[in-house]
Design a protein around this motif. Structure first.
Motif, short mmCIF file in Angstrom:
data_model
loop_
_atom_site.label_atom_id
_atom_site.label_comp_id
_atom_site.label_asym_id
_atom_site.label_seq_id
_atom_site.Cartn_x
_atom_site.Cartn_y
_atom_site.Cartn_z
N LEU A 73 0.82 -1.21 0.00
CA LEU A 73 0.00 0.00 0.00
C LEU A 73 0.85 1.26 0.00
O LEU A 73 0.37 2.33 -0.37
CB LEU A 73 -0.94 0.01 1.21
CG LEU A 73 -1.97 -1.12 1.27
CD1 LEU A 73 -2.88 -0.94 2.47
CD2 LEU A 73 -2.79 -1.21 -0.02
N HIS B 234 1.04 2.60 -3.49
CA HIS B 234 -0.27 2.75 -4.12
C HIS B 234 -0.66 4.23 -4.13
O HIS B 234 -0.81 4.84 -3.08
CB HIS B 234 -1.31 1.94 -3.34
CG HIS B 234 -2.59 1.72 -4.08
ND1 HIS B 234 -3.35 2.74 -4.61
CD2 HIS B 234 -3.27 0.56 -4.37
CE1 HIS B 234 -4.42 2.24 -5.18
NE2 HIS B 234 -4.39 0.93 -5.07
N TRP C 107 -3.77 5.22 -1.98
CA TRP C 107 -3.52 5.09 -0.55
C TRP C 107 -2.59 6.19 -0.06
O TRP C 107 -2.74 6.71 1.05
CB TRP C 107 -2.97 3.71 -0.23
CG TRP C 107 -4.05 2.67 -0.11
CD1 TRP C 107 -4.57 1.91 -1.11
CD2 TRP C 107 -4.77 2.32 1.07
NE1 TRP C 107 -5.56 1.10 -0.62
CE2 TRP C 107 -5.70 1.32 0.71
CE3 TRP C 107 -4.70 2.74 2.39
CZ2 TRP C 107 -6.57 0.74 1.64
CZ3 TRP C 107 -5.57 2.15 3.33
CH2 TRP C 107 -6.47 1.17 2.94
N PHE D 255 -4.75 9.11 0.26
CA PHE D 255 -5.60 8.88 1.44
C PHE D 255 -4.87 9.30 2.71
O PHE D 255 -5.44 10.00 3.57
CB PHE D 255 -5.93 7.38 1.48
CG PHE D 255 -6.85 6.92 2.59
CD1 PHE D 255 -8.12 7.44 2.74
CD2 PHE D 255 -6.44 5.91 3.45
CE1 PHE D 255 -8.97 6.99 3.75
CE2 PHE D 255 -7.26 5.44 4.45
CZ PHE D 255 -8.54 5.98 4.60
N TYR E 23 -2.61 -2.18 7.58
CA TYR E 23 -3.55 -1.12 7.94
C TYR E 23 -3.14 -0.40 9.22
O TYR E 23 -3.37 0.80 9.37
CB TYR E 23 -4.97 -1.71 7.99
CG TYR E 23 -5.29 -2.34 6.66
CD1 TYR E 23 -5.55 -1.54 5.56
CD2 TYR E 23 -5.22 -3.72 6.47
CE1 TYR E 23 -5.77 -2.10 4.31
CE2 TYR E 23 -5.42 -4.28 5.23
CZ TYR E 23 -5.71 -3.46 4.14
OH TYR E 23 -5.90 -4.01 2.90
N ILE F 96 -0.72 2.08 8.00
CA ILE F 96 -1.39 3.28 7.48
C ILE F 96 -1.79 4.20 8.62
O ILE F 96 -1.57 5.43 8.57
CB ILE F 96 -2.64 2.88 6.66
CG1 ILE F 96 -2.23 2.14 5.38
CG2 ILE F 96 -3.49 4.11 6.33
CD1 ILE F 96 -1.50 2.97 4.36
N LYS G 177 -12.66 1.57 4.67
CA LYS G 177 -11.41 2.29 4.87
C LYS G 177 -11.75 3.78 4.97
O LYS G 177 -11.95 4.44 3.95
CB LYS G 177 -10.44 2.07 3.69
CG LYS G 177 -10.20 0.61 3.31
CD LYS G 177 -9.34 -0.10 4.32
CE LYS G 177 -8.92 -1.48 3.86
NZ LYS G 177 -9.98 -2.41 3.56
N ILE H 16 -12.11 5.66 1.33
CA ILE H 16 -11.83 4.99 0.06
C ILE H 16 -13.11 4.32 -0.38
O ILE H 16 -13.69 3.52 0.36
CB ILE H 16 -10.70 3.96 0.20
CG1 ILE H 16 -9.37 4.68 0.48
CG2 ILE H 16 -10.58 3.13 -1.07
CD1 ILE H 16 -8.19 3.74 0.63
N THR I 38 -6.62 -4.12 -3.31
CA THR I 38 -5.87 -2.91 -3.63
C THR I 38 -6.62 -1.96 -4.55
O THR I 38 -6.30 -0.78 -4.62
CB THR I 38 -4.53 -3.27 -4.29
OG1 THR I 38 -4.77 -4.11 -5.43
CG2 THR I 38 -3.62 -3.99 -3.32
N THR J 147 -9.20 0.62 -5.97
CA THR J 147 -10.10 1.65 -5.45
C THR J 147 -10.83 2.29 -6.61
O THR J 147 -10.36 2.29 -7.75
CB THR J 147 -9.32 2.74 -4.68
OG1 THR J 147 -8.47 3.43 -5.59
CG2 THR J 147 -8.49 2.14 -3.56
#
Length: 365
Positions: free
Chosen positions: A133, A136, A139, A142, A188, A191, A252, A263, A282, A284
């Protein structure tokens, strides 16, 4: 920091170990990315893998990692096996003079993960861990938007996978050593740590064993809560198996005093998304941004924004992005010290969550 005897114009010769979904995707990436040369594949029952024969007909295949290292003497090794093998293979690769790309989680205990990081530094070899991620674009955006929402943050994330057939067989093999809350949770939790830039202080988690097909001490559903020293909180939910619901399997979003960002993914199997497939994890569709500001009449001052991410890379493209990053690390162009610290931090949190499931206690970090 890495020490590379090759010149920047020479290809990095790579051996891939473990040829499941991720290992095969990474092998394809090494074949596609300029600067790499895929020189061998190592997997159990290598001789029986007709799919590998069809896709990589000229590559030598090995069942023994020792033999593959000795005969090929690769510049780099990609470790895509089950978690319980990661650390031992990484240490062996460093001892053989190779750089290492290792799928997450880095190891099955925190102490051993730290040993692997220390070994990479001692050998002056690159160690990149597969936090996909992080490469990505949606992400990354995000995370950037989440940092504008103010503090404290509330972070809500899950990835439930309704799996059967070969997907369920892989999940059961993973659960021989690693719970879903550890295997998927590192992504996660990482993140959450990126967004808050705060220190995690406590973790509480619960779990449930929903099938007799796994060991009595293992659980295939887990839910963790994490608290940070800036007042931010987050939860992560994960479940694997044929009994899991597809409803709301992908949540998410982040909420702060200034609003929220979510997301928006493919939302149902009818729309083509299946929760056990890697591309679903993965892919979105958009980022939805909500602004909390109100006008003089106490109405929202501006409508929600919807940022399309329809042109984001697919799973294979993301693997190629990871390997380009690995190539930069091997060539000494980037410093991975912070990457290692973040990987250890996310592992520390999910291992604490696993301990909480098994003890019923809140774990202070």
């Amino acid at each position: 920091m890495s020490s590379l005897s090759l010149s920047p114009t020479q290809n990095v010769r790579v051996l891939v170990v473990g040829l499941g979904t991720m290992g095969t995707s990474h092998a394809r990436a090494y074949r596609s990315v300029e600067g790499f040369e895929l020189v061998g594949l190592c997997t159990s029952r290598a001789a029986d893998r007709d799919d590998l024969e069809a896709e990589f007909p000229t590559l030598p295949r090995f069942e023994s990692f020792d033999e593959a290292l000795t005969r090929l003497r690769p510049d780099a090794v990609a470790i895509c096996t089950y978690t319980e093998h990661h650390a031992a293979m990484a240490l062996q690769a460093f001892a053989a003079g190779a750089h290492v790309f290792c799928e997450k989680p880095l190891a099955d205990t925190l102490d051993v993960a730290r040993q692997v990081v220390s070994a990479a530094r001692a050998a002056r070899k690159a160690l990149l861990i597969g936090y996909i991620l992080r490469v990505h674009p949606a992400w990354s955006r995000f995370v950037e938007i989440g940092r504008t929402l103010g503090k404290p943050l509330v972070m809500r994330m899950n990835l439930n996978q309704q799996s059967a057939g070969s997907f369920w067989e892989v999940h059961k093999k993973l659960m021989r050593s690693t719970s879903p809350i550890v295997d998927c949770g590192v992504h996660y939790v990482d993140i959450m740590c990126q967004v808050t830039r705060a220190r995690p202080v406590a973790v509480h988690a619960v779990g449930a064993r929903l099938t007799s097909e796994i060991a009595p001490a293992m659980y295939n559903y887990g839910h963790l809560h994490i608290m940070f020293d800036d007042g931010s909180v987050g939860w992560y939910e994960v479940g694997w198996g044929p009994m899991m619901s597809e409803t709301a399997h992908f949540v998410k979003d982040m909420i702060g005093p200034n609003g929220s960002v979510s997301i928006v993914a493919k939302e149902s199997a009818d729309a083509g998304a299946h929760s056990a497939e890697h591309d679903t994890h993965t892919r979105t569709n958009a980022l939805r941004i909500h602004h909390a500001a109100r006008d003089a009449e106490d109405r929202f001052a501006q409508p929600d924004e919807l940022i399309s991410t329809a042109d984001d890379p697919d799973h294979q493209e993301l693997c190629e992005r990871e390997q380009r990053l690995f190539l930069s690390a091997v060539r000494g162009e980037i410093d991975l010290s912070e990457h290692h610290e973040d990987a250890i931090n996310s592992l520390r949190i999910v291992f604490a969550a696993d301990e909480s499931v098994r003890t019923g206690e809140v774990i202070r970090l």
